[in-house]
Design a protein around this motif. Structure first.
Motif, PDB file in Angstrom:
ATOM      1  N   ASN A 490      23.894  43.975  18.587  1.00 28.16           N
ATOM      2  CA  ASN A 490      23.232  42.794  18.005  1.00 28.16           C
ATOM      3  C   ASN A 490      24.092  41.559  18.209  1.00 28.16           C
ATOM      4  O   ASN A 490      23.616  40.507  18.635  1.00 28.16           O
ATOM      5  CB  ASN A 490      23.019  42.985  16.493  1.00 28.16           C
ATOM      6  CG  ASN A 490      21.671  43.634  16.201  1.00 28.16           C
ATOM      7  OD1 ASN A 490      20.829  43.747  17.093  1.00 28.16           O
ATOM      8  ND2 ASN A 490      21.473  44.057  14.968  1.00 28.16           N
ATOM      9  N   LYS A 493      23.877  40.452  21.615  1.00 28.40           N
ATOM     10  CA  LYS A 493      22.557  39.907  21.957  1.00 28.40           C
ATOM     11  C   LYS A 493      22.410  38.476  21.472  1.00 28.40           C
ATOM     12  O   LYS A 493      21.826  37.642  22.138  1.00 28.40           O
ATOM     13  CB  LYS A 493      21.456  40.766  21.292  1.00 28.40           C
ATOM     14  CG  LYS A 493      21.038  41.983  22.095  1.00 28.40           C
ATOM     15  CD  LYS A 493      19.770  42.600  21.569  1.00 28.40           C
ATOM     16  CE  LYS A 493      20.007  43.334  20.262  1.00 28.40           C
ATOM     17  NZ  LYS A 493      18.816  44.011  19.755  1.00 28.40           N
ATOM     18  N   PHE A 494      22.934  38.212  20.262  1.00 29.67           N
ATOM     19  CA  PHE A 494      22.690  36.901  19.648  1.00 29.67           C
ATOM     20  C   PHE A 494      23.832  35.912  19.853  1.00 29.67           C
ATOM     21  O   PHE A 494      23.940  34.925  19.158  1.00 29.67           O
ATOM     22  CB  PHE A 494      22.394  37.068  18.159  1.00 29.67           C
ATOM     23  CG  PHE A 494      21.159  37.889  17.923  1.00 29.67           C
ATOM     24  CD1 PHE A 494      19.906  37.317  18.163  1.00 29.67           C
ATOM     25  CD2 PHE A 494      21.229  39.202  17.523  1.00 29.67           C
ATOM     26  CE1 PHE A 494      18.753  38.080  17.983  1.00 29.67           C
ATOM     27  CE2 PHE A 494      20.085  39.953  17.335  1.00 29.67           C
ATOM     28  CZ  PHE A 494      18.833  39.400  17.574  1.00 29.67           C
ATOM     29  N   ASP A 522      30.735  37.672  15.092  1.00 34.61           N
ATOM     30  CA  ASP A 522      30.427  36.998  16.365  1.00 34.61           C
ATOM     31  C   ASP A 522      30.403  35.505  16.175  1.00 34.61           C
ATOM     32  O   ASP A 522      30.438  35.005  15.040  1.00 34.61           O
ATOM     33  CB  ASP A 522      29.099  37.532  16.937  1.00 34.61           C
ATOM     34  CG  ASP A 522      27.920  37.207  16.066  1.00 34.61           C
ATOM     35  OD1 ASP A 522      27.724  36.019  15.737  1.00 34.61           O
ATOM     36  OD2 ASP A 522      27.182  38.157  15.669  1.00 34.61           O
ATOM     37  N   ILE A 527      22.443  33.501  11.182  1.00 30.26           N
ATOM     38  CA  ILE A 527      21.181  33.885  10.519  1.00 30.26           C
ATOM     39  C   ILE A 527      20.983  32.964   9.315  1.00 30.26           C
ATOM     40  O   ILE A 527      21.907  32.781   8.505  1.00 30.26           O
ATOM     41  CB  ILE A 527      21.227  35.357  10.031  1.00 30.26           C
ATOM     42  CG1 ILE A 527      21.562  36.294  11.197  1.00 30.26           C
ATOM     43  CG2 ILE A 527      19.921  35.776   9.372  1.00 30.26           C
ATOM     44  CD1 ILE A 527      22.031  37.661  10.776  1.00 30.26           C
ATOM     45  N   ILE A 535      16.295  40.758   7.062  1.00 34.31           N
ATOM     46  CA  ILE A 535      16.583  41.408   8.342  1.00 34.31           C
ATOM     47  C   ILE A 535      16.884  42.891   8.225  1.00 34.31           C
ATOM     48  O   ILE A 535      16.833  43.615   9.208  1.00 34.31           O
ATOM     49  CB  ILE A 535      17.746  40.711   9.092  1.00 34.31           C
ATOM     50  CG1 ILE A 535      18.961  40.607   8.171  1.00 34.31           C
ATOM     51  CG2 ILE A 535      17.317  39.348   9.601  1.00 34.31           C
ATOM     52  CD1 ILE A 535      20.209  40.219   8.920  1.00 34.31           C
ATOM     53  N   VAL A 540      11.732  43.910  11.218  1.00 32.25           N
ATOM     54  CA  VAL A 540      11.871  42.465  10.989  1.00 32.25           C
ATOM     55  C   VAL A 540      12.780  41.896  12.069  1.00 32.25           C
ATOM     56  O   VAL A 540      13.891  42.350  12.284  1.00 32.25           O
ATOM     57  CB  VAL A 540      12.446  42.164   9.586  1.00 32.25           C
ATOM     58  CG1 VAL A 540      12.833  40.688   9.484  1.00 32.25           C
ATOM     59  CG2 VAL A 540      11.426  42.516   8.526  1.00 32.25           C
ATOM     60  N   GLN A 541      12.219  40.910  12.735  1.00 36.88           N
ATOM     61  CA  GLN A 541      13.013  40.205  13.747  1.00 36.88           C
ATOM     62  C   GLN A 541      12.842  38.725  13.472  1.00 36.88           C
ATOM     63  O   GLN A 541      11.733  38.269  13.234  1.00 36.88           O
ATOM     64  CB  GLN A 541      12.493  40.530  15.153  1.00 36.88           C
ATOM     65  CG  GLN A 541      12.712  41.992  15.505  1.00 36.88           C
ATOM     66  CD  GLN A 541      12.158  42.344  16.858  1.00 36.88           C
ATOM     67  OE1 GLN A 541      11.019  41.994  17.159  1.00 36.88           O
ATOM     68  NE2 GLN A 541      12.939  43.029  17.655  1.00 36.88           N
ATOM     69  N   VAL A 542      13.947  38.005  13.484  1.00 32.55           N
ATOM     70  CA  VAL A 542      13.847  36.581  13.154  1.00 32.55           C
ATOM     71  C   VAL A 542      13.920  35.766  14.442  1.00 32.55           C
ATOM     72  O   VAL A 542      14.824  35.948  15.242  1.00 32.55           O
ATOM     73  CB  VAL A 542      14.987  36.171  12.192  1.00 32.55           C
ATOM     74  CG1 VAL A 542      14.856  34.705  11.821  1.00 32.55           C
ATOM     75  CG2 VAL A 542      14.966  37.050  10.961  1.00 32.55           C
ATOM     76  N   TYR A 549      16.145  38.507  24.448  1.00 37.45           N
ATOM     77  CA  TYR A 549      16.717  39.826  24.193  1.00 37.45           C
ATOM     78  C   TYR A 549      15.621  40.813  23.874  1.00 37.45           C
ATOM     79  O   TYR A 549      14.495  40.446  23.608  1.00 37.45           O
ATOM     80  CB  TYR A 549      17.700  39.774  23.026  1.00 37.45           C
ATOM     81  CG  TYR A 549      17.019  39.430  21.737  1.00 37.45           C
ATOM     82  CD1 TYR A 549      16.532  40.448  20.894  1.00 37.45           C
ATOM     83  CD2 TYR A 549      16.827  38.098  21.370  1.00 37.45           C
ATOM     84  CE1 TYR A 549      15.892  40.119  19.729  1.00 37.45           C
ATOM     85  CE2 TYR A 549      16.187  37.787  20.191  1.00 37.45           C
ATOM     86  CZ  TYR A 549      15.719  38.791  19.373  1.00 37.45           C
ATOM     87  OH  TYR A 549      15.087  38.481  18.224  1.00 37.45           O
ATOM     88  N   GLY A 551      14.605  44.402  21.535  1.00 33.57           N
ATOM     89  CA  GLY A 551      14.978  45.085  20.285  1.00 33.57           C
ATOM     90  C   GLY A 551      13.705  45.526  19.594  1.00 33.57           C
ATOM     91  O   GLY A 551      12.617  45.034  19.904  1.00 33.57           O
ATOM     92  N   THR A 552      13.856  46.465  18.687  1.00 35.42           N
ATOM     93  CA  THR A 552      12.665  47.007  18.018  1.00 35.42           C
ATOM     94  C   THR A 552      12.529  46.483  16.596  1.00 35.42           C
ATOM     95  O   THR A 552      11.530  46.711  15.937  1.00 35.42           O
ATOM     96  CB  THR A 552      12.759  48.540  17.947  1.00 35.42           C
ATOM     97  OG1 THR A 552      13.955  48.875  17.244  1.00 35.42           O
ATOM     98  CG2 THR A 552      12.785  49.147  19.319  1.00 35.42           C
ATOM     99  N   GLY A 553      13.554  45.846  16.082  1.00 37.00           N
ATOM    100  CA  GLY A 553      13.502  45.391  14.684  1.00 37.00           C
ATOM    101  C   GLY A 553      13.860  46.518  13.720  1.00 37.00           C
ATOM    102  O   GLY A 553      13.699  46.382  12.522  1.00 37.00           O
ATOM    103  N   GLY A 555      16.986  48.276  14.171  1.00 38.33           N
ATOM    104  CA  GLY A 555      18.442  48.488  14.227  1.00 38.33           C
ATOM    105  C   GLY A 555      19.123  48.361  12.871  1.00 38.33           C
ATOM    106  O   GLY A 555      19.803  49.279  12.407  1.00 38.33           O
ATOM    107  N   LEU A 556      18.937  47.221  12.192  1.00 39.98           N
ATOM    108  CA  LEU A 556      19.665  46.995  10.941  1.00 39.98           C
ATOM    109  C   LEU A 556      19.167  47.907   9.819  1.00 39.98           C
ATOM    110  O   LEU A 556      19.955  48.301   8.965  1.00 39.98           O
ATOM    111  CB  LEU A 556      19.564  45.530  10.516  1.00 39.98           C
ATOM    112  CG  LEU A 556      20.453  44.568  11.329  1.00 39.98           C
ATOM    113  CD1 LEU A 556      20.302  43.142  10.831  1.00 39.98           C
ATOM    114  CD2 LEU A 556      21.923  44.980  11.268  1.00 39.98           C
ATOM    115  N   THR A 580      28.102  35.128  12.808  1.00 37.97           N
ATOM    116  CA  THR A 580      27.718  36.098  11.786  1.00 37.97           C
ATOM    117  C   THR A 580      28.820  37.128  11.617  1.00 37.97           C
ATOM    118  O   THR A 580      29.509  37.469  12.596  1.00 37.97           O
ATOM    119  CB  THR A 580      26.425  36.816  12.238  1.00 37.97           C
ATOM    120  OG1 THR A 580      25.462  35.823  12.544  1.00 37.97           O
ATOM    121  CG2 THR A 580      25.886  37.743  11.163  1.00 37.97           C
TER     122      THR A 580
END
Ligand code: ADP
Length: 734
Positions: A490, A493-494, A522, A527, A535, A540-542, A549, A551-553, A555-556, A580
């Motif tokens: 993550n 990615k961000f 990072d 966020i 999140i 949930v993806q913001v 990128y 992602g499936t939403g 991960g967290l 973050t």
């Protein structure tokens, strides 16, 4: 004096023997009246003893008969007896009792008499003129009511005498005028001596000497002629006082001597009377006690009546309360029954709903695992064939279509894996394992495997590991890696052109537990505060942008749930545009002895890199191709069969080093095939190659004689590792 200040009572008309009455039964009203008349007559005969016996009996019967009028009359007679016996206090007490009962009746005559009698005692015995005159005035009121002029006349004469005796001549004068005026009409020879004396007293007060002297002398003359000796003596006394006042001492003295003489004579008679009475005084006290007893009995009767009334009332109240209680209980019972019925109905419904919910939950997890299995099998083919294409046709390496295909297949695969994982955690199907590991090795491995993504966004990964952390810890390193990989990927990615830090520190030590704090930081997009809670929820993806990128939403939310298994939680600090930082702490066991044991038990790879013969049992043609390709690329020889029967057949005639067995096959599945192979005594290692989740089939696989399970799509390195370990074990066993 007593002749004028006359005590009033009933004159007995009939004489009858009081002894004929016994105390029971209660005689008639007429008989009681007769008894009172007899008692009155005895008084006139000065026979107080008999009068008291009769009046006491009359009182007793009157009380029994509850006749207030006769009770009052009886008391008056008793009072009159004591009055005559000079027992004034007793007399007053009986008169007053009589008055209480008289006032409850309409008999104004008895009220008149008793008031008059009380007036006599208070004025002339007690010298309490004010109180006595009040009684006289009351008597007058009742006398006027019954319109008895003789009674009125006598009472007014008494009042006049009382006022004059007390020196209140002006107050007494109106009454004197009245008695002067009506002497002829209502008076008689018993009142005329006193009348003259009263006139003499008044004129004397007014200093009208001639009139005064004439009145006194007239009174003395009439007194000497008539029977009223007592009033004659008083007239001498008052005349003597008058003469003394006017200085005529000689005459005053003569009159005083006359007064003494007459009084003495009268007193002698009185003395004889009293002497007669002395003998009966003791008995009189006894009568009084009897009378008191009758009264007490009456009081007791009244009180017990009252008590029984109270008891009845209480009983009624208690009965009412009990009835109310019974009624409430009855109502409650009905209500309870109804509620119970409703409750059991609701319970049944709830039970059904619960069963349905459980069924739905089981169906859901079955659905999720079936779908993911069904998805994984073709995905295995897609990913495998894409890889094969890229391997065999190097010129296609730059084809955007092919890389899109590869990307999409991988994305789908990770989505399926994530969904499956969340499902498993939610159903509490994940149990942490205890493996020994070196944190530094794990983190660096993660760093290396993610270096490709890091390069894509031009990021640098910095790892900092606290040297205080022991070399080997015990815990579930696979889940830990999964958590860190999710967070670091993550972060990568961000973040663009930035840095990602992995900081690992020993935060505290208790007993054997070492609490390790992990920080993944990072310098990326950050966020927003309002999104920081969200999140961690599923899917949930913001601010997601497709191009940026993938992602499936999930991960967290997987990270959070996995940390829950470690009894830990994650915290987050983030600023938009700055970066973050995720922090969490996990306690790992530190136990060198246990670590040594685990290390010693790790199977040693004794492979000699010789050519191995592999039998692949697989019904899916595409998967056959993929697996064959992977095996051949690693210099293994590969024989393919389409179903279990063929596998058993070939194993009976040919030797192989290992069998890779698909589970979900038509005709005869992988478990059954393995069971039959074992049944035939063939000991060859069998590895289940399946799209099922490992935990789901482990139990059945072991019972069917399968040695290990590898989940498709598999990591070829892992496959070869497993193959080598199994083969070497077999060799050792042989
Ligand atoms: P995804 O598959 O989208 O990464 P996650 O559950 O891992 O799903 O993350 C959820 C969302 O949290 C992401 O879509 C992103 O908006 C935000 N997020 C997670 N990690 C970071 C990070 N290091 N920096 C910025 N945003 C992040």
């Amino acid at each position: 004096m007593s002749q004028i200040r006359i005590g009033l009572l009933i004159l007995a008309l009939n004489i009858f023997n009081i002894n004929c009455y016994s105390l029971t039964p209660t005689p008639s009203k007429k008989q009681i009246v007769k008894l009172t008349e007899q008692a009155s007559k005895y008084i006139h005969e000065l026979n107080y003893e008999k009068s008291l016996i009769a009046s006491r009996l009359a009182l007793h019967y009157a009380i029994d008969a509850k006749n207030d009028n006769l009770i009052a009359i009886s008391y008056n007679i008793i009072g009159r007896n004591y009055d005559n016996l000079s027992e004034y206090d007793k007399a007053i007490s009986f008169y007053k009792k009589g008055l209480i009962y008289a006032n409850r009746t309409n008999n104004d005559t008895i009220k008149d008499w008793i008031n008059n009698n009380l007036g006599n005692i208070y004025c002339f015995q007690k010298k309490q003129y004010k109180e006595g005159i009040n009684y006289y005035k009351n008597a007058l009121k009742f006398g006027e009511k019954i319109a008895d002029p003789t009674e009125i006349y006598l009472t007014k004469l008494n009042i006049t005498w009382a006022f004059f005796d007390n020196g209140q001549f002006d107050e007494g004068f109106p009454y004197l005028e009245f008695i002067n005026k009506f002497q002829k009409k209502y008076g008689d020879e018993t009142t005329v001596v006193a009348l003259n004396m009263l006139n003499g007293m008044y004129y004397g007060f007014k200093e009208e000497r001639e009139k005064a002297t004439a009145s006194f002398l007239n009174g003395i003359k009439l007194g000497n002629e008539g029977k009223e000796k007592s009033d004659l003596s008083y007239t001498h006394q008052e005349y003597s006082k008058y003469l003394l006042k006017n200085g005529d001492y000689k005459k005053a003295y003569e009159n005083l001597v006359l007064y003494d003489k007459i009084t003495e004579e009268l007193n002698n008679k009185e003395m004889i009377k009293k002497a007669n009475m002395a003998g009966i005084n003791l008995e009189l006290d006894e009568y009084k006690r009897e009378i008191d007893k009758i009264e007490t009995e009456k009081d007791l009767q009244y009180q017990s009546l009252k008590k029984s009334q109270v008891i009845v009332l209480l009983f009624v109240i208690v009965l009412f309360v009990l009835l109310l209680l019974v009624y409430t209980l009855y109502k409650n019972n009905i209500f309870k029954k109804k509620t119970n019925k409703d409750l059991s109905l609701a319970n049944e419904k709830l039970f059904l709903a619960k069963e349905k919910a459980e069924e739905a939950s089981i169906l859901k997890s079955q659905f999720v695992s079936t779908i993911s299995h069904e998805l994984r099998t073709p995905l295995y083919g897609v990913v495998g064939i894409t890889n094969m294409l890229l391997d065999e046709h190097k010129e296609l390496a730059n084809s955007p279509h092919l890389s899109s295909l590869k990307f999409s297949a991988r994305y789908l695969l990770s989505l399926v894996n994530d969904v499956l994982q969340i499902n498993k955690i939610e159903e509490n199907r994940i149990v942490l394992e205890n493996l020994t590991f070196n944190i530094s090795d794990e983190i660096n491995m993660i760093k290396n495997s993610l270096s490709f993504i890091a390069k894509n966004n031009n990021n640098f990964i910095f790892v900092n590991i606290d040297p205080a952390i022991p070399e080997y810890l015990i815990g579930d390193k696979l889940r830990l890696s999964q958590i860190i990989i999710n967070l670091v990927s993550n972060a990568l990615k961000f973040t663009k052109n930035g840095e990602v830090f992995i900081d690992v520190n020993l935060s505290k030590v208790t007993d054997k537990m070492h609490f390790i704090e992990f920080k993944i930081k990072d310098t990326g997009v950050g966020i927003a505060v309002e999104d920081q809670e969200k999140i961690f929820e599923k899917f949930v993806q913001v601010g997601r942008k497709e191009v940026d990128y993938q992602g499936t939403g999930l991960g967290l939310s997987i990270v959070k749930r996995l940390l829950g298994l470690f009894d830990s939680d994650i915290s987050l600090e983030s600023t938009i545009g700055v970066g973050t930082e995720f922090t969490f702490t996990i306690a790992f066991e530190y136990d060198p002895e246990k670590t040594n044991e685990i290390i010693n038990n790790i199977p040693v790879d004794l492979s000699t890199y010789k050519l191995l013969k592999v039998l692949v049992v697989e019904d899916n043609k595409i998967n056959q191709i993929v697996t064959e390709k992977i095996l051949k690329n690693n210099n293994y020889t590969c024989t393919l069969v389409d179903d279990g029967f063929q596998a058993i057949k070939i194993l009976e005639v040919e030797n192989f080093d290992i069998v890779l067995m698909d589970i979900n096959m038509p005709l005869i599945n992988g478990f059954e095939t393995s069971r039959r192979i074992r049944h035939k005594g063939i000991k060859i290692p069998i590895v289940a190659l399946t799209a099922f989740d490992k935990e789901e089939i482990t139990e059945e696989a072991i019972s069917a004689g399968i040695n290990d399970i590898i989940v498709k799509p598999f990591d070829s390195v892992k496959l070869f590792k497993v193959i080598n370990v199994l083969i070497s074990k077999t060799k050792i066993a042989v």
